[in-house]
Design a protein around this motif. Structure first.
Motif, short mmCIF file in Angstrom:
data_model
loop_
_atom_site.label_atom_id
_atom_site.label_comp_id
_atom_site.label_asym_id
_atom_site.label_seq_id
_atom_site.Cartn_x
_atom_site.Cartn_y
_atom_site.Cartn_z
N ARG A 134 13.40 -3.11 -4.45
CA ARG A 134 14.57 -3.25 -3.58
C ARG A 134 14.60 -3.99 -2.63
N GLY A 135 13.63 -4.13 -1.92
CA GLY A 135 13.31 -5.17 -1.04
C GLY A 135 13.32 -6.60 -1.27
N ARG A 136 12.73 -6.90 -2.45
CA ARG A 136 12.96 -8.33 -2.93
C ARG A 136 14.22 -8.68 -3.18
N ALA A 137 15.00 -7.42 -3.88
CA ALA A 137 16.29 -7.99 -4.27
C ALA A 137 17.05 -8.40 -3.16
N ARG A 138 16.83 -7.54 -2.03
CA ARG A 138 17.64 -7.71 -0.56
C ARG A 138 17.17 -9.01 -0.24
N LEU A 139 15.85 -9.17 -0.13
CA LEU A 139 15.54 -10.77 0.31
C LEU A 139 16.12 -12.09 -0.59
N ARG A 140 16.30 -11.62 -1.80
CA ARG A 140 16.64 -12.81 -2.58
C ARG A 140 18.41 -12.70 -2.25
N GLU A 141 18.88 -11.69 -2.06
CA GLU A 141 20.40 -11.43 -1.68
C GLU A 141 20.42 -12.49 -0.42
N LEU A 142 19.81 -11.93 0.82
CA LEU A 142 19.69 -12.68 2.00
C LEU A 142 19.59 -14.21 1.91
N MET A 143 18.67 -14.54 0.86
CA MET A 143 18.37 -16.06 0.74
C MET A 143 19.70 -16.78 0.21
N THR A 144 20.34 -16.11 -0.50
CA THR A 144 21.56 -16.89 -1.15
C THR A 144 22.93 -16.79 -0.15
N THR A 145 22.75 -15.77 0.61
CA THR A 145 23.83 -15.69 1.51
C THR A 145 23.57 -16.53 2.89
N ARG A 146 22.49 -16.80 3.13
CA ARG A 146 22.08 -17.51 4.48
C ARG A 146 21.67 -18.80 3.99
N GLN A 147 22.52 -19.71 3.53
CA GLN A 147 21.79 -20.89 2.84
C GLN A 147 21.33 -21.77 4.01
N THR A 151 0.67 -1.32 0.02
CA THR A 151 -0.04 -0.04 0.01
C THR A 151 0.72 1.32 -0.04
N PHE A 152 1.91 1.38 0.79
CA PHE A 152 2.72 2.61 1.11
C PHE A 152 3.94 2.52 0.32
N LEU A 153 4.68 1.63 0.00
CA LEU A 153 6.00 1.61 -0.64
C LEU A 153 5.90 1.70 -2.32
N SER A 154 6.81 2.48 -2.82
CA SER A 154 6.85 2.63 -4.40
C SER A 154 7.27 1.38 -4.83
N ALA A 155 6.96 1.27 -5.98
CA ALA A 155 7.37 0.01 -6.80
C ALA A 155 8.74 -0.08 -6.87
N ASP A 156 9.59 1.08 -6.69
CA ASP A 156 10.90 0.85 -6.66
C ASP A 156 11.44 0.38 -5.28
N GLN A 157 10.90 0.78 -4.42
CA GLN A 157 11.21 0.57 -2.90
C GLN A 157 10.99 -1.15 -2.75
N GLN A 158 9.59 -1.47 -3.43
CA GLN A 158 9.42 -2.92 -3.23
C GLN A 158 10.35 -3.81 -4.09
#
Lengths: 320, 348
Positions: free
Chosen positions: B274-287, B265-272
């Motif tokens: 970026r958040g998803r990218a960080r989540l994917r990054e986290l998934m790969t680093t925290r196997q 609702t509140f975050l822009s598409a760009d922010q969303q």
């Protein structure tokens, strides 16, 4: 009941702001609060005055006549007894006001008859907790046993009414919301059904985490009550002085004015305690958020807000 | 607002001639009391300092004690009558006490007070200190000097007026307000990155109403002060029907779902993004923590699908609930221990 429609704006407040808000609530609902606080307040105050008036009589004067100012000693003694009795009975006396405010906060006005109907089923547990354990009614029994032939009965006046009474105040300072738990949340003393929360469990959950806040607010409320009481007493002395020319404390102040002052101060404190209860729930449980979420859930229930869209574009959404 | 449903709060609304509405936090008698006592203490300290300086200068003054007495009387008069007037005019409605306790006297139309208003409200303070009691209340032989203030008139006036004004305020057209201390709402970012993944699973057709959006915003602003158990407890009220509507798994975290709705609702598409990218990054680093997700992600699913599985919200072929409720990067929960949930009976 629409849960996000509250008469009092539900948000966190500082103690001094709560005092100010108490005045606003009192002004808005003065008639109802007077009525509900009179429900138990007036009968108990009458009993208190009847039980302590012997301290102003001739027999008591004979006991105290050796003192330098016997009348002053007698009046101080009776005032001490009256204030202690009323203070101990206050949680019990304020219960109808609490029930009224608890409903009024959701714009649900309840009549005195309805309040009585709500209180009757819980009378047993209320009497046990507020009347016996918190000395609300037991203090009247102590009063019966005060030795009238003594200037000061150490056994019942000092130890039972004084020390035990102050201990009771200390407990009330840390666990102030017994009337709200019993009268509004309707917690039973013992749980019978699974998922039900007992008075003890609820009291622990509501009080244990913000104990310091409760004690400081209780202390603050005692100081404010003292100030308001003094102000009202001054007004009464002013009226008496200008009308009769006699500016000194008289017996009628003990028998009529002091109970009236206690009653008025009690109304203010009942409102204040209710507001601090709301504030505690807001701080501890996020009550204001819970109400909003519940209200939104109620709105969602009949038909979820779903839109028809074309080409995965929210901009083109049309209300179905 | 419906008739008879006026909300009670220490607020005053002021509408300017330009039709702009301001809301002020009113200060009633109890919020003003500390500032008043502070000002009294300052005045007493000033007077004592004046006496001390006068005493020190006594041997050097030509008229000695007489001059010091006159100075003391003048000093007392000035401090009593002009202290508030001077400070409120000079410092925009604030005395020293008001500065300390963050109060300010303003006009009832929201403008700063001027010198005449400051003078009037301070000169009328004596009227607010009534009723004055004589010394005779202590002894019948005492002189009939009415010098004991009870403040009853001011207190009654503040209680009975909507803007909590004493007589001086009513005469001068002023009120005392608390300076703004509420923080403005800001753009919050959920600390749990899985909210970004879950946000993708919210149907695109779902558009929250205005009140729902406000409620989600309020929840996000305040959720950090609640312990995790309580957060889920509260969020469940709204999340349960939504989980059902969205076809998510029944054990989807209610708190996480509201965070996801906030993201949507509140975050822009760009922010969303970026958040998803960080989540994917986290998934790969925290196997170890995200092992299952990595396996399912490696099975040729799209990135968005794999993040969805991390969230554990959509039913998939693999067991999606092998993951911890909170990823290891989560900050520790607040120190507040869990509380018993409020009872369901009686007051909601």
């Amino acid at each position: 009941m629409q849960l996000d429609r509250t008469e009092i704006v539900i948000r966190q407040r500082a103690t001094l702001e709560l005092f100010d808000l108490s005045l606003i609530v009192l002004r808005k609902h003065i008639k109802s609060i007077m009525l509900t606080s009179a429900l138990l307040g007036i009968p108990l105050l009458v009993v208190d005055v009847l039980m302590t008036q012997w301290m102003l009589g001739e027999d008591a004067y004979l006991v105290a006549e050796d003192l330098e100012s016997p009348r002053f000693a007698m009046r101080s003694r009776q005032a001490f007894h009256l204030i202690m009795l009323y203070a101990l009975q206050f949680p019990l006396i304020s219960l109808p006001t609490t029930v009224f405010l608890g409903n009024q906060v959701f714009f649900e006005s309840v009549s005195v008859r309805e309040i009585v109907a709500k209180l009757v089923p819980i009378a047993g547990r209320v009497i046990l907790v507020l009347g016996v354990l918190r000395l609300g009614l037991v203090c009247l029994v102590f009063e019966l046993f005060v030795d009238r032939t003594l200037l000061w009965d150490w056994g019942f006046e000092f130890w039972m009414l004084g020390v035990l009474g102050f201990l009771c105040f200390a407990i009330r300072a840390g666990w102030p919301y017994a009337p709200e738990i019993l009268g509004l949340e309707l917690c039973p003393l013992a749980t019978r059904a699974p998922g039900e929360i007992s008075y003890r469990q609820r009291s622990r959950g509501l009080h244990s985490l913000l104990m310091a806040d409760h004690v400081s607010r209780f202390t603050g409320s005692v100081m404010v009550a003292f100030l308001i009481g003094l102000m009202l007493l001054a007004a009464i002395l002013f009226c008496q002085g200008t009308l009769t020319g006699d500016w000194l404390w008289n017996d009628w102040i003990n028998l009529l004015a002091l109970p009236a002052i206690l009653w008025v101060v009690g109304m203010f404190l009942a409102v204040f305690r209710f507001l601090t209860y709301l504030d505690t729930r807001i701080r501890l449980e996020g009550w204001e958020i819970e109400l909003r979420l519940k209200a939104e859930a109620t709105r969602l229930r009949p038909a979820p807000v779903m839109l028809e869209v074309g080409d995965n574009s929210r901009e083109e959404a049309v209300v179905s | 607002m419906l008739a008879g449903t006026e909300k009670l709060d220490c607020h005053a609304r002021v509408i300017t001639p330009e039709n702009i509405e301001f809301e002020y936090d009113l200060a009633g008698p109890f919020q003003r009391l500390p500032a008043f006592l502070f000002d009294v203490a300052v005045r007493v300290a000033c007077f004592l300092a004046l006496l001390f300086v006068g005493g020190m200068l006594l041997p050097f003054l030509p008229l000695g004690g007489t001059l010091v007495n006159v100075a003391a009387v003048i000093g007392f008069f000035l401090l009593s009558w002009f202290y508030g007037m001077f400070f409120e005019t000079r410092f925009n409605g604030r005395t020293i006490g008001k500065m300390v306790f963050k109060l300010r006297a303003i006009s009832t139309d929201g403008r700063p007070i001027n010198a005449s208003q400051a003078a009037l409200r301070n000169l009328l303070r004596l009227a607010d200190m009534n009723l004055l009691l004589p010394l005779q209340i202590f002894s019948a032989e005492a002189p009939p000097m009415y010098i004991i203030p009870t403040m009853l008139v001011g207190f009654a006036s503040m209680t009975l007026t909507r803007k909590m004004q004493r007589l001086g305020d009513l005469a001068a057209g002023t009120m005392v307000v608390c300076e703004q201390r509420r923080r403005a709402a800001f753009n919050l970012q959920p600390e749990d990155l899985r909210a970004y993944g879950l946000a993708e699973l919210v149907p695109v057709t779902f558009v929250p109403s205005v009140t729902l959006a406000q409620t989600i915003g309020l929840y996000m602003e305040n959720r950090k002060r609640l312990n995790p158990l309580r957060r889920n407890d509260i969020a469940r009220h709204l999340a349960d029907p939504l989980i059902q509507d969205f076809g998510m798994l029944p054990d989807t975290s209610p708190d996480l779902l509201l965070c996801a709705l906030y993201v949507r609702t509140f975050l822009s598409a760009d922010q969303q993004q970026r958040g998803r990218a960080r989540l994917r990054e986290l998934m790969t680093t925290r196997q170890p923590a995200f092992g299952k997700a990595r396996v399912t992600g490696a099975a040729g699913r799209s990135a968005s699908n794999s993040t969805a599985e991390v969230v554990g919200a959509k039913r998939t072929d693999e067991a999606t609930h092998a993951f911890p409720t909170r990823p290891p990067t989560d900050p520790p929960p607040p120190a507040q221990p869990p509380t018993d949930p409020p009872p369901q009976q009686g007051l909601p």
